[in-house]
Design a protein around this motif. Structure first.
Motif, short mmCIF file in Angstrom:
data_model
loop_
_atom_site.label_atom_id
_atom_site.label_comp_id
_atom_site.label_asym_id
_atom_site.label_seq_id
_atom_site.Cartn_x
_atom_site.Cartn_y
_atom_site.Cartn_z
N GLY A 41 139.35 14.46 -13.36
CA GLY A 41 138.18 15.26 -13.05
C GLY A 41 137.01 14.51 -12.44
N ARG A 63 138.21 17.65 -27.77
CA ARG A 63 137.82 17.52 -26.37
C ARG A 63 136.60 16.63 -26.20
NH1 ARG A 63 137.45 16.00 -22.55
NH2 ARG A 63 137.25 16.82 -20.43
N HIS A 76 130.69 15.34 -23.00
CA HIS A 76 132.10 15.05 -23.19
C HIS A 76 132.62 14.24 -22.02
CE1 HIS A 76 134.07 17.80 -20.48
NE2 HIS A 76 133.45 18.84 -20.99
N ARG A 89 142.22 26.69 -20.06
CA ARG A 89 141.05 27.59 -20.10
C ARG A 89 141.46 28.98 -20.56
NH1 ARG A 89 136.29 25.39 -18.19
NH2 ARG A 89 136.67 23.44 -17.15
N ASP A 128 140.10 20.70 -11.92
CA ASP A 128 139.22 21.14 -12.99
C ASP A 128 138.44 19.92 -13.49
OD1 ASP A 128 138.08 21.98 -15.33
OD2 ASP A 128 139.82 23.13 -15.98
N ARG A 129 137.12 19.97 -13.34
CA ARG A 129 136.30 18.80 -13.67
C ARG A 129 136.44 18.37 -15.13
NH1 ARG A 129 135.06 15.38 -9.89
NH2 ARG A 129 135.13 16.56 -7.97
N GLY A 130 136.71 19.32 -15.98
CA GLY A 130 136.77 19.00 -17.40
C GLY A 130 138.16 18.68 -17.90
N LEU A 131 139.10 18.53 -16.97
CA LEU A 131 140.48 18.34 -17.39
C LEU A 131 140.67 16.97 -18.05
CD1 LEU A 131 143.14 19.93 -17.18
CD2 LEU A 131 143.63 18.66 -15.10
#
Lengths: 262, 235
Positions: free
Chosen positions: B122, A199, A259, A30, B78-81
């Motif tokens: 995640g 991603r 995603h 991030r 981290d949910r989006g990991l």
């Protein structure tokens, strides 16, 4: 295509791979936008080098290195997050860069210029890309654990502050490879956009790394040929970035609805 | 019993705040030590300093060859990991240069099935993530486990499974365990020794001696009603 043009294109493609890989980790950490800003720190050095007629890449490398170390040092000393310290150092760096860069060279310094490369320059750039790939391969496990939980990473013996420094340096090295033909403003775009595209199609790290690199290579190839065909007078950097942005938009339309993993 | 850990004069300060002061205790191989105390008494800080994750002064002496596994207090992934459970475990296995197959063994012990191994980190539920943390801690075949609030985010059924697992590890591999818990019934059931932390005041001994209503009142500053309730069903 002359040999010089071939070397330039080949290095651009190698840069694309490195940018895709580094971008994947930066996105997971991030710190995409923070690292984007970091790349602009090349500008003061570039400008200064142009002013005193030194190879601009040497100047860019010097100010990137100093800026990176400064960011890391501030982060360790003040406990502020990387994006805060990068923001502070960046603002000062960009202002300084705009002041010292000769007016007629400013555009090129910001947006880059695609020019034929000599064999030694190509080999130097290729060596940098290999170093970046080797670093990421060597430290991928430590990076993965630091993403999962910094605490768990240090419980396994990973030194987080050293890892952070290495990553910032590798990021700067990536920017440096792309600096010549993408410019100080756009070099980091090829770190950001392909990672954003990758991603959307991956929920494992290995797929993510592959998808980002592939998207990055595709953007450079398409950007290169479209640019040369359609807008030969324009820099290739902006063209490559526009193509990457279009691929991202297309991935929104045709890719998975959400995603994976969210 | 051989001494596995010797702690003496352990002091931890954050700036001007002293969290732990002159703490001392011994832990023997095969023991299950529960660390109890009110919020902010330094239980998590103690575990972290034992693992040398935070700086401290004093003596922390582990027996030679001790391998520690750490299950931290619930961390929010981290949910989006974009990371699979298997990738996370393999990363640790490679860093510790473990042989092939170790990931599978740790995953199986922690109850992580093939399907979970291939899930993204995640999207795991609280209980599933806990299993990942336990499998992570078990990698490398530790002989001591440091367990911080192992069931804080779990429902009762999963809680039971975690403690069953702990019990099995202790019985089968004679694992030494340091356990931070708020649940006094658990402490009573599993711990062989108790260490209580409270600002300035520490006590240690077997659960029967420590977990008396008077001692608990002194520790928590209020009558521990829930304790008596659990005691009836606990054993």
């Amino acid at each position: 295509m002359t040999a010089g043009e071939f070397y330039a294109l080949a290095l651009a493609l190698l840069f694309a791979v490195a940018a895709g890989l580094v971008g994947s980790f930066a996105l997971s950490k991030r710190m995409l936008l923070a690292s984007d800003v970091l790349s602009h720190l090349a500008l003061p050095g570039l400008g200064l080098a142009l002013l005193i007629h030194v190879n601009p890449l040497v100047g860019g490398a010097a100010s990137l290195l100093i800026g990176t170390l400064l960011v890391w040092h501030l982060e360790q000393r003040t406990g502020l997050a990387a994006d805060v310290t990068i923001g502070v150092v960046f603002a000062a760096g960009l202002a300084l860069g705009a002041l010292v860069t000769p007016r007629e060279d400013l555009l090129e310094a910001l947006f880059g210029k695609f020019q034929p490369l000599s064999l030694p320059s190509f080999l130097l750039g290729a060596a940098a890309v290999i170093a970046i790939a080797l670093f990421l391969f060597r430290f991928r496990d430590a990076l993965v654990l630091s993403l999962l939980s910094p605490e768990l990473a240090s419980s396994v013996g990973v030194s987080l502050s050293r890892l952070e420094l290495y990553f910032l340096l590798i990021f700067s090295l990536t920017i440096l490879v792309g600096l010549q033909f993408m410019g100080a403003l756009l070099a980091s775009a090829l770190v950001i956009l392909p990672a954003a595209i990758g991603r959307r199609f991956a929920n494992s790290l290995s797929h993510f790394l592959l998808a980002s690199s592939a998207a990055s290579v595709l953007a450079v190839l398409l950007g290169y040929f479209l640019g040369r065909r359609l807008f030969p007078s324009l820099g290739l950097g902006p063209m490559i970035v526009i193509v990457a942005a279009l691929i991202f938009v297309a991935s929104l339309a045709f890719g998975p609805k959400q995603h994976a993993g969210a | 019993m051989a001494t596995l850990l010797h702690v003496q004069n352990l002091t931890v300060r954050f700036g001007r705040r002293t969290v732990l002061e002159n703490l001392g205790f011994d832990l023997h191989a095969g023991e299950v030590m529960a660390v109890i105390g009110p919020n902010g008494s330094g239980k998590t800080v103690l575990l972290k300093s034992l693992l040398r994750l935070i700086p401290s002064t004093g003596v922390i002496a582990w027996a030679p060859g001790t391998q520690a596994g750490y299950v931290p207090q619930k961390i929010a992934p981290d949910r989006g990991l974009p990371l699979r459970v298997r990738e996370a475990l393999e990363a640790k296995a490679r860093i510790l240069r473990l042989g092939p197959g170790e990931v599978a063994i740790a995953a199986e012990t922690a109850g992580l099935g093939e399907e979970l191994l291939d899930s993204a980190v995640g999207i795991l539920s609280g209980g599933q993530f806990q299993k990942l943390l336990i499998a992570f801690a078990l990698l490398g075949q530790p002989n001591v486990l440091l367990f911080d609030e192992p069931t804080a985010s779990l429902d009762e059924l999963s809680e039971e499974r975690v403690y069953d697992l702990l019990h099995r590890l202790q019985a089968e591999r004679s694992m030494t365990v340091i356990l931070v818990s708020h649940d006094l019934s658990v402490v009573f059931r599993y711990a062989t020794t108790v260490l209580c932390l409270s600002r300035g005041l520490t006590c240690s001994g077997p659960p029967k001696e420590i977990l008396t209503p008077t001692a608990l009142e002194a520790l928590y500053g209020a009558p521990a009603k829930f304790y008596a309730h659990h005691e009836e069903h606990g054993r």
